[in-house]
Design a protein around this motif. Sequence first.
Motif, PDB file in Angstrom:
ATOM      1  N   VAL A  14       0.778  -1.234  -0.191  1.00  0.00           N
ATOM      2  CA  VAL A  14       0.092  -0.189   0.083  1.00  0.00           C
ATOM      3  C   VAL A  14       0.825   1.145  -0.125  1.00  0.00           C
ATOM      4  O   VAL A  14       1.537   1.520   0.897  1.00  0.00           O
ATOM      5  N   ASN A  15       1.094   1.700  -1.194  1.00  0.00           N
ATOM      6  CA  ASN A  15       1.950   3.015  -1.328  1.00  0.00           C
ATOM      7  C   ASN A  15       1.199   4.301  -0.887  1.00  0.00           C
ATOM      8  O   ASN A  15       0.397   4.905  -1.545  1.00  0.00           O
ATOM      9  N   ASN A  16       1.277   4.677   0.354  1.00  0.00           N
ATOM     10  CA  ASN A  16       0.664   5.665   0.922  1.00  0.00           C
ATOM     11  C   ASN A  16       1.332   6.839   1.696  1.00  0.00           C
ATOM     12  O   ASN A  16       0.654   7.891   1.931  1.00  0.00           O
ATOM     13  N   ALA A  17       2.489   6.721   1.760  1.00  0.00           N
ATOM     14  CA  ALA A  17       3.316   7.692   2.366  1.00  0.00           C
ATOM     15  C   ALA A  17       2.989   9.200   1.798  1.00  0.00           C
ATOM     16  O   ALA A  17       3.014   9.593   0.790  1.00  0.00           O
ATOM     17  N   ASN A  18       2.964  10.082   2.931  1.00  0.00           N
ATOM     18  CA  ASN A  18       2.574  11.467   2.421  1.00  0.00           C
ATOM     19  C   ASN A  18       3.867  12.079   2.099  1.00  0.00           C
ATOM     20  O   ASN A  18       4.824  12.180   2.795  1.00  0.00           O
ATOM     21  N   ILE A  19       3.743  12.886   0.973  1.00  0.00           N
ATOM     22  CA  ILE A  19       4.824  13.583   0.424  1.00  0.00           C
ATOM     23  C   ILE A  19       4.671  15.041   0.598  1.00  0.00           C
ATOM     24  O   ILE A  19       3.605  15.681  -0.066  1.00  0.00           O
ATOM     25  N   SER A  20       5.119  15.978   1.068  1.00  0.00           N
ATOM     26  CA  SER A  20       4.841  17.204   1.286  1.00  0.00           C
ATOM     27  C   SER A  20       5.035  18.121   0.083  1.00  0.00           C
ATOM     28  O   SER A  20       5.640  17.454  -0.896  1.00  0.00           O
ATOM     29  N   PHE A  21       4.304  19.141  -0.034  1.00  0.00           N
ATOM     30  CA  PHE A  21       4.224  20.059  -1.187  1.00  0.00           C
ATOM     31  C   PHE A  21       3.956  21.218  -0.919  1.00  0.00           C
ATOM     32  O   PHE A  21       3.408  22.029   0.305  1.00  0.00           O
ATOM     33  N   ALA A  22       4.430  22.192  -1.827  1.00  0.00           N
ATOM     34  CA  ALA A  22       3.993  23.806  -1.802  1.00  0.00           C
ATOM     35  C   ALA A  22       2.472  23.979  -2.220  1.00  0.00           C
ATOM     36  O   ALA A  22       2.147  23.536  -3.291  1.00  0.00           O
ATOM     37  N   ALA A  23       1.580  24.397  -1.395  1.00  0.00           N
ATOM     38  CA  ALA A  23       0.337  24.777  -1.642  1.00  0.00           C
ATOM     39  C   ALA A  23       0.223  26.391  -1.886  1.00  0.00           C
ATOM     40  O   ALA A  23       0.108  27.144  -1.009  1.00  0.00           O
ATOM     41  N   LYS A  24       0.315  26.542  -3.204  1.00  0.00           N
ATOM     42  CA  LYS A  24       0.107  28.056  -3.717  1.00  0.00           C
ATOM     43  C   LYS A  24      -0.382  27.985  -4.916  1.00  0.00           C
ATOM     44  O   LYS A  24      -0.346  27.031  -5.771  1.00  0.00           O
ATOM     45  N   PRO A  25      -0.810  29.152  -5.484  1.00  0.00           N
ATOM     46  CA  PRO A  25      -1.265  29.300  -6.901  1.00  0.00           C
ATOM     47  C   PRO A  25       0.192  29.246  -8.068  1.00  0.00           C
ATOM     48  O   PRO A  25       1.163  29.527  -7.425  1.00  0.00           O
ATOM     49  N   PHE A  26      -0.038  28.695  -9.021  1.00  0.00           N
ATOM     50  CA  PHE A  26       0.639  28.379  -9.964  1.00  0.00           C
ATOM     51  C   PHE A  26       1.553  29.832 -10.214  1.00  0.00           C
ATOM     52  O   PHE A  26       2.622  29.795 -10.360  1.00  0.00           O
ATOM     53  N   GLN A  27       0.983  30.794 -10.346  1.00  0.00           N
ATOM     54  CA  GLN A  27       1.777  32.271 -10.527  1.00  0.00           C
ATOM     55  C   GLN A  27       2.779  32.648  -9.507  1.00  0.00           C
ATOM     56  O   GLN A  27       3.558  33.307  -9.760  1.00  0.00           O
TER      57      GLN A  27
END
Length: 251
Positions: free
Chosen positions: A90-103
């Motif tokens: 079960v490939n479930n590990a959370n991968i962090s990311f930047a939550a912001k608009p494309f611009q």
Amino acid sequence: MEQDSMKKVVLITGGGRGIGAEASMILAKRGYRVAVNYVSNANRANEVVQEILNYGGEAIAVKADVRQPNEVDQMVKEICFKWGSIDALVNNANISFAAKPFQEMNWEEFSQKLNDEMKAAFTMTKAIIPMMIKNGYGRIVYVASGLAKNPSPKMIAHGTAKAGLVQFAKYVAQELGPNGITVNVIAPGLVDTEATADQPAEFREQMASLTPIGRIANPEDVARAIAMYVSDDCQFITGAYVPVNGGIAMD
């Protein structure tokens, strides 16, 4: 304890929290031997393991950064030393990311999520398929997101990465099907976990009101879908994209 697993071994990445923790416990109750992967929070992983042991299940906590091949290989060796093989991933590990608009986003922020998400899936899949091919049996479940198909503000990096994961899963399913390995994608909508705890109450209420079932998901909702696709009840289903969202988006 239900006994439909014939003591199969399942490895759940990010198995110490949220959806992963619920999946670990549900699958253990159904008779699976569960390897609970974690990268930094050993306490949470060990709490899940202890809870499983308390009700008579079998589980171990295994540390590895799923993006690092050497760590993954060592984790797989540890599980196989304990139980002999791995029957399901079960490939479930959370991968962090930047939550912001494309611009407002730069390439480094965008590519970090894409690279980390796909490297984790690639690395984990590479590590476990040799034994599945040898055994002529395997179950792989990738946890994606409804954002892979339904965009939402500030989620371009996450949604694009999960869309890549969805397509990756189809190719793996096509290639590994002849070896008795099924590969499916679980795509949750909004789930009430630590990762979404900062969402405003008004947003949660709005999402619940738009959902035919009348609420947002809890981790157990998603974990039960994962358990179904790990089981042999889905032995002739592969390459599927499975929304778990209460009907808010009907793909």
